[in-house]
Design an enzyme around this catalytic site. Structure first.
Site, PDB file in Angstrom:
ATOM      1  N   ASP A  23       0.777  -1.330   0.016  1.00 34.65           N
ATOM      2  CA  ASP A  23      -0.151  -0.070   0.030  1.00 34.65           C
ATOM      3  C   ASP A  23       0.726   1.158  -0.081  1.00 34.65           C
ATOM      4  O   ASP A  23       1.898   1.153   0.179  1.00 34.65           O
ATOM      5  CB  ASP A  23      -0.787  -0.201   1.028  1.00 34.65           C
ATOM      6  CG  ASP A  23      -2.075   1.025   1.252  1.00 34.65           C
ATOM      7  OD1 ASP A  23      -2.287   1.702   0.273  1.00 34.65           O
ATOM      8  OD2 ASP A  23      -2.525   1.308   2.370  1.00 34.65           O
ATOM      9  N   GLU A  70       3.027   5.147  -3.674  1.00 28.24           N
ATOM     10  CA  GLU A  70       3.349   5.997  -4.952  1.00 28.24           C
ATOM     11  C   GLU A  70       4.484   6.505  -4.773  1.00 28.24           C
ATOM     12  O   GLU A  70       5.018   7.187  -5.747  1.00 28.24           O
ATOM     13  CB  GLU A  70       1.969   7.085  -4.742  1.00 28.24           C
ATOM     14  CG  GLU A  70       0.590   6.469  -5.014  1.00 28.24           C
ATOM     15  CD  GLU A  70       0.109   5.217  -4.241  1.00 28.24           C
ATOM     16  OE1 GLU A  70       0.347   5.448  -2.866  1.00 28.24           O
ATOM     17  OE2 GLU A  70      -0.544   4.476  -4.466  1.00 28.24           O
ATOM     18  N   ASP A 120      -9.000   3.621  -2.874  1.00 25.43           N
ATOM     19  CA  ASP A 120     -10.054   3.940  -1.962  1.00 25.43           C
ATOM     20  C   ASP A 120     -11.346   4.543  -2.481  1.00 25.43           C
ATOM     21  O   ASP A 120     -11.512   5.780  -2.342  1.00 25.43           O
ATOM     22  CB  ASP A 120      -9.503   4.926  -1.015  1.00 25.43           C
ATOM     23  CG  ASP A 120      -8.333   4.496  -0.069  1.00 25.43           C
ATOM     24  OD1 ASP A 120      -8.092   3.233  -0.156  1.00 25.43           O
ATOM     25  OD2 ASP A 120      -7.788   5.357   0.579  1.00 25.43           O
TER      26      ASP A 120
HETATM   27  O1  MIG Z   1      -5.707   5.457   3.351  1.00 20.26           O
HETATM   28  O2  MIG Z   1      -3.839   1.253   5.347  1.00 20.26           O
HETATM   29  O3  MIG Z   1      -5.968   2.245  -0.029  1.00 20.26           O
HETATM   30  O4  MIG Z   1      -6.909  -0.218   1.462  1.00 20.26           O
HETATM   31  O5  MIG Z   1      -6.923   0.282   4.386  1.00 20.26           O
HETATM   32  C1  MIG Z   1      -5.015   5.131   4.239  1.00 20.26           C
HETATM   33  C2  MIG Z   1      -4.923   1.848   5.552  1.00 20.26           C
HETATM   34  C3  MIG Z   1      -4.028   4.116   3.988  1.00 20.26           C
HETATM   35  C4  MIG Z   1      -5.060   2.987   2.088  1.00 20.26           C
HETATM   36  C5  MIG Z   1      -5.515   1.858   1.183  1.00 20.26           C
HETATM   37  C6  MIG Z   1      -6.441   1.050   2.088  1.00 20.26           C
HETATM   38  C7  MIG Z   1      -5.991   0.651   3.509  1.00 20.26           C
HETATM   39  C8  MIG Z   1      -5.432   2.122   4.221  1.00 20.26           C
HETATM   40  N1  MIG Z   1      -4.548   2.855   3.285  1.00 20.26           N
END
Ligand code: MIG
Length: 862
Positions: free
Chosen positions: A435, A438, A516
């Protein structure tokens, strides 16, 4: 002493503030400014003067053109793929890391030179190079123009490489990744630079894939603008007559890929950028997660799936698994990972742990954190221009702690990163979820990523700025994650789920999701074209958070029972099928209604039953789905296919974005509108279609209206298809061996299927340990002939029989196979007990023939 107390006091204040302020990560208004650095527009008055070819040099696989100030290389990589580079004199041609294959066998081509032009010809492509002004035109073997430079041509404007191409009104464009603006990109402006987008529909999304497909006159070609710099695409928005693309900086390199079928473009594109690996079969099962689950939630949800008999293969642990958001450490929310692992494995479940790329710097007074200490000693972090380590900020939200970012450009970093996964794998984790890659840095000033001038040192000591590396950062992290599996789980297929990506990442990761999304109907609708365009850019394993991840309370967003039901209907047919929701980092079992829970049984019995029905169907169709992945692995073939991909000759499909093919034979036409109980369905031309629920048959090339109450997902099967499935619903993919394969057959004249089987978990298939059987069902006059031919038989399968399930059939007079007469039985149960025989269901007009598996099988039905 005093200092310590001051720090302690300061930490306390920070803690109190963070508790008092309900301003959580999602409520931050600063998000409104969550846009990347300003764009660099292309100055159209400052394009290069037309150039002309002054000299041609023949190369072993193409030509080098002297254009005066610059030079161009046009290389023929295969008869359908060419690489074009325009460089300053003396500069070397380049490839980004996205390119998997650089070593192409020299293909046959001819070069002819006349006064006006230089012509390169391969078996299927002609590249016509105009000398004055310099310009390139691609033609097919019939001499028809596929794609041609526009008058503005190509060049550099103030260091920005650009290419202008001719187009006309009939041309459409697809690809460019998971953008939220629909399937067809004609008339739109796009840009490639990933970020954590706000709003979700922002121009810049989570992934960077500078690849698009042009479809003109029903013929497709592809262009990969091979640059890691931020790039821009104007798909005939400015003018009907031309389109163009350019990048902020870097060299001008693009690959041209001929079709004319979209599937050929994708196959060749994934020859160039890499094919996906076979995922483990369990990863094709249903998965559940929430940003907030603690160990007790995970275990309880797992048991509940089993109690409720809703199939499930995987759970994912979000950032709460870590010790205070420190990667590779287990924290107190998961007090007994070994125990959890046992509970899950006993239930036949796999689990995946999340990782964010940032490594936390321990706060003052906190104990040593080995990954930080080690990485610092080994000098693995991204640097400031002055050579010190760059300090950014990720979790926890609202506390001023700092993080460093791994410099994945270095092999040492990737190797070290791979090794860290031992912490999860030792506790039984099966997958990794990358996650925030980017990468996200919680800094509004830096546009929520690292400042653009931060430094990445490469293995050879050369230095790159973050600006140049940004778009490949997730790719490099995924490469390191893939390495983790190779080292720590040898001969086990990786399951890597990545949020961000650069083209080619499909070869390291196995899946991506679209980040998201929100619990609203627009996002449900949009998800289909997002997934379609992700597939069209070489990444077949894609899905969206079922039910929607976020809920914007100000907009009154909510996952209503109806929305969840419609979403799970579609979601069960996505390549990646996962219910994931935001509970803002809090354990859902301990939070009173901060956010709503979203497991399938949270919406009442009706929705629970609908969820079970469709997830069951996914599991019944697992052999079909698994085979679709096999074809994705071999040819890049899409699993979720926009209609245009399979029916490009039917212009009515070119803009259809609310229906899709699930594999090659099943069409899904989901209900995507609140309150709707029917919808129009377009049946593509060139096929006959069977309503899966009623058996009614339709000619293609028409729009029909379908009644579809909540719980009915309109599904159509293309006639002349064989669909392998299993008749026993499993609670997870590894529950029972497959002993009987059902072959749902919808026959007009002839249907064929190449059925693939392997162990579903190891990499032995790469060494050839798999089975492949060619199945054919055809009609000769009034006789139907079934044959199954084992072409390859190197995997020990439990398969004992096929049940040919012939739809719209007649009661046969005689069924013979292997010189033996098949006996007729009077119900399915009796058929089950026989090794061979048949049963005719006269009410449904379905003929069931049970056929034992052997090397070569033929059954004749009179
Ligand atoms: O937005 O780790 O897209 O699936 O649950 C906060 C927490 C960071 C973004 C991910 C999302 C995940 C969340 N993360």
């Amino acid at each position: 002493m005093i200092l310590k107390r001051v720090i302690k006091g300061w930490l306390m204040i920070a803690l109190v503030i963070s508790i008092l302020l309900p301003s959580t990560y999602f409520a931050q208004t600063a998000y409104a400014d969550m846009q990347p650095h300003p764009e660099k527009p292309l100055d159209k008055n400052n394009l290069e003067k037309p150039m002309s070819v002054q000299n041609v040099e023949r190369l072993n696989n193409g030509v080098k053109l002297d254009l005066g100030k610059q030079e161009a290389y046009i290389r023929v990589l295969s008869s359908d793929t060419a690489k074009v580079s325009l460089l300053n004199k003396g500069d070397k041609e380049e490839n980004t890391v996205g390119i998997a294959k650089t070593d192409w066998p020299t293909s046959k081509f001819k070069v002819n030179k006349s006064n006006k032009k230089i012509v390169i010809t391969t078996n299927s492509l002609t590249i016509d190079i105009k000398q004055k002004p310099f310009g390139i035109k691609f033609l097919d073997k019939n001499g028809k123009t596929i794609n041609e430079d526009a008058n503005q041509g190509m060049g550099y404007e103030n260091g920005k490489p650009y290419v202008f191409k001719k187009t006309d009104k009939s041309e459409n464009f697809y690809g460019i990744g998971e953008k939220t603006d629909g399937l067809n990109k004609r008339g739109k402006e796009e840009a490639v630079w990933h970020q954590d987008p706000f709003p979700y529909e922002a121009k810049y999304g989570y992934s960077s894939v500078p690849f698009f497909i042009g479809l003109n006159d029903k013929k497709a070609y592809g262009i990969l603008f091979d640059t890691t710099w931020r790039s821009y695409y104007n798909f005939a928005k400015e003018s009907d007559d031309y389109y163009y693309f350019y990048a902020d900086s870097g060299k001008l390199t693009y690959y041209f890929i001929n079709g004319p079928k979209m599937k050929d473009v994708i196959n060749r594109f994934t020859d160039l950028t890499g094919k996906m690996q076979m995922p483990p079969e369990w990863a094709l099962g249903f998965q559940q997660s929430s940003w907030g689950y603690h160990q007790n939630d995970v275990e309880q949800v797992a048991k509940e799936y089993r109690d409720k008999k809703i199939p499930l293969d995987g759970l994912m642990l979000d950032i709460e698994w870590m010790d205070d958001y420190k990667n590779f450490t287990w924290g107190s929310n998961f007090p007994d990972p070994n125990g959890m692992n046992k509970t899950l494995k006993d239930l036949g479940l796999h689990y995946t742990t999340i990782i964010d790329p940032a490594i936390r710097v321990p706060d003052p007074g906190q104990p040593e954190y080995a990954p930080y200490t080690e990485g610092t000693q080994k000098d693995l972090w991204v640097k400031n221009p002055d050579g010190s380590n760059f300090l950014g900020k990720v979790w926890p939200w609202g506390v001023p702690s700092k993080s460093v970012f791994p410099n994945f450009l270095k092999k040492d970093t990737r190797d070290w990163w791979a090794q860290q996964h031992k912490a999860m794998f030792d506790k039984g984790a099966d997958g990794v979820w990358n996650d925030m890659n980017e990468p996200v840095n919680f800094s509004e000033e830096d546009h929520w990523t690292l400042p653009l001038d931060r430094i990445f040192e490469a293995d050879d000591g050369s230095k790159y700025t973050h600006e140049e590396v940004h778009n490949i950062y997730p790719f490099l992290e995924d490469q390191a994650t893939n390495e983790a599996f190779k080292r720590l789980k040898p001969n086990t297929r990786p399951f890597v789920l990545t949020r961000s990506l650069y083209t080619g990442a499909q070869r390291y990761t196995t899946a991506t999701w679209t980040g998201d999304n929100h619990s609203n109907w627009d996002h449900l609708k949009m998800s289909i074209s997002q997934d379609a365009n992700v597939g069209l850019t070489g990444f077949p394993f894609v899905g969206n958070d079922i039910g929607g991840f976020s809920k914007n309370k100000e907009l009154g967003e909510e996952c209503t029972p109806e929305l969840f039901a419609r979403w799970v209907e579609v979601g069960s047919f996505l390549p990646l099928s996962r219910d994931h929701y935001n509970n803002d980092g809090k354990s859902p079992s301990t939070t009173e209604s901060y956010m709503q829970r979203q497991e399938p049984w949270q919406f009442g019995k009706q929705v629970e039953d609908i969820s079970r029905k469709y997830i069951n169907m996914r599991y019944e169709l697992m052999p079909y789905l698994y085979n679709a992945f096999k074809s994705a692995h071999e040819t890049g073939n899409l699993i979720l296919q926009p209609l245009v991909y399979r029916f490009q000759d039917d212009a009515n499909t070119h803009n259809t974005e609310d229906q899709f093919m699930f594999g090659n034979s099943i069409m899904i036409a989901p209900v995507l509108t609140q309150g709707a109980t029917s919808r129009n369905v377009y049946l593509p031309d060139g096929a006959k279609w069977i309503d899966y629920w009623t058996g009614a048959e339709y000619k293609g090339g028409q729009t029909i209206s379908k009644q579809a109450d909540l719980g009915t997902l309109p599904i159509y099967v293309k006639k002349d298809s064989i669909i392998p499935s299993r008749d026993d619903v499993q609670q997870h993919t590894g529950e029972k061996p497959l002993t009987n394969l059902t072959l749902d057959t919808y026959l007009d004249h002839k249907a064929t299927y190449s059925y693939y089987q392997d162990d579903g978990i190891s990499e032995d298939y790469i060494k050839g340990q798999y089975n492949l059987t060619d199945i054919k069902v055809g009609k000769i006059g009034r006789t139907t002939v079934f044959s199954a031919d084992q072409k390859i038989n190197r995997y020990h399968s439990d398969l004992k029989s096929y049940t040919l399930k012939l739809h719209d059939a007649k009661d046969p007079k005689l069924v013979i196979g292997g010189l033996k007469k098949y006996t007729k039985v009077s119900n399915l149960k009796d058929l089950d007990e026989k090794s061979r025989g048949y049963y005719f269901d006269s009410a449904e007009k379905i003929l069931y023939v049970k056929i034992p598996v052997s090397g070569h099988t033929k059954v004749i039905i009179h």
